[in-house]
Scaffold this motif. Sequence first.
Motif: not given
Length: 400
Positions: A206-210, A233-238, A240-246, A249-256
């Motif tokens: 589920a989580k990049v942080s894990d 979907y954290t990587f997708y957000a990073a 710029g790909i749309k992720i809908g309600n997927s 981890e907003e605080d990990k987007i820069d890390l991604a």
Amino acid sequence: MAKLTVEDLQLEGKKVLMRVDFNVPIKDGVIGNDNRIVAALPTIKYVIEHGGRAILLSHLGRVKKEEDKPGLSMRPVAERLSNLLNKPVTFVPTTEGKQLEDAIAKLQNGQVLVMENTRYEDVEDGEYVKRESGNDPELGKYWASLGDVFVNDAFGTAHRAHASNVGISANMEQAAAGFLMEKEIKFIGGAVDNPAHPFVAILGGAKVSDKIGVIDNLLGKADKVIIGGGMTYTFYAAKGIKIGNSLVEEDKIDLAKEIIEKAGDKLVLPVDSVVAEKFSNDVESKVVENDIPDGYMALDIGPKSVELFKNVLQDAKTVVWNGPMGVFEMSNYAEGTLEIGKFLGTLSDATTIVGGGDSTAAVQQLGVADSLTHISTGGGASLEYLEGKTLPGIAAISEK
């Protein structure tokens, strides 16, 4: 340096303390899955067949208050072990004192004793004191005094410095690895330190942080790192790909973004997803490529991603897989995980290593576990080993 193993020990007539991982699911005194008990059998059998007197220690669940104890007794485990060994197993309902010491003194060569849940020691006079899980030095010293040699076969707790692994080792002249621990060191340690190439890592969950430590470590070692599961979907957000309600981890987007930049073409992301309007098995789902529509959430990788991942994997010589590709517990979203598990079973020329509860469940459900090189018994321990961390339980085993 190579680690001392149970085969290096003189066992005849010796009281052999064995840390095993019997942390099995129990409900109302009934064991749900005995895989961890079965996994320890080769080492136990070796000890008793060579004239050792096996004294088994394990934790079971988390004991934080007195009321936890009755439901987390090792008694059902001792009974199941007796059935599996087809011989009597002595159960001692305590972890310290005369009753335990007398029972150990009566043991004969080739006999087996299981003592009570080591985490019973974490509660004293109603207080949560963490003697076992806090590696209380006096407790480790006491347990060490009960045996002549120590065998650690509990990889599942190797990432924790507890009294029953590190504490005992510190007070024994010889601490050896059991067969299960030896396999984990050989395969997971080997994959991290000296893999055959091409080396492909598949990381889900589920989580990049894990998994950030694992991703970072493996990007420096693997030829490709495949990403699946919710963390996609954290990587997708990073990107710029749309992720809908997927899940994101907003605080990990820069890390991604940093990982994507560092990884270049080593990082392989899904190209399509199975999406639905609710986190449910009872709603209609559909496959979409890249952008996830508004109001939808991604719950599994799609068929094109499965084919992409298979293409990346087909020439691999080493594969490490940790974490599912989707919401594996729901049948509508299990296909991606199952397809990857099935494909790994066909890679006869590769060393294939699987760790993590859902990925392990997938290969067992498919019946391909026997065609894979190694199924790890450790969740958190596997992850930390893949991160390249030194695991206290392994570090405490004697060198040859």
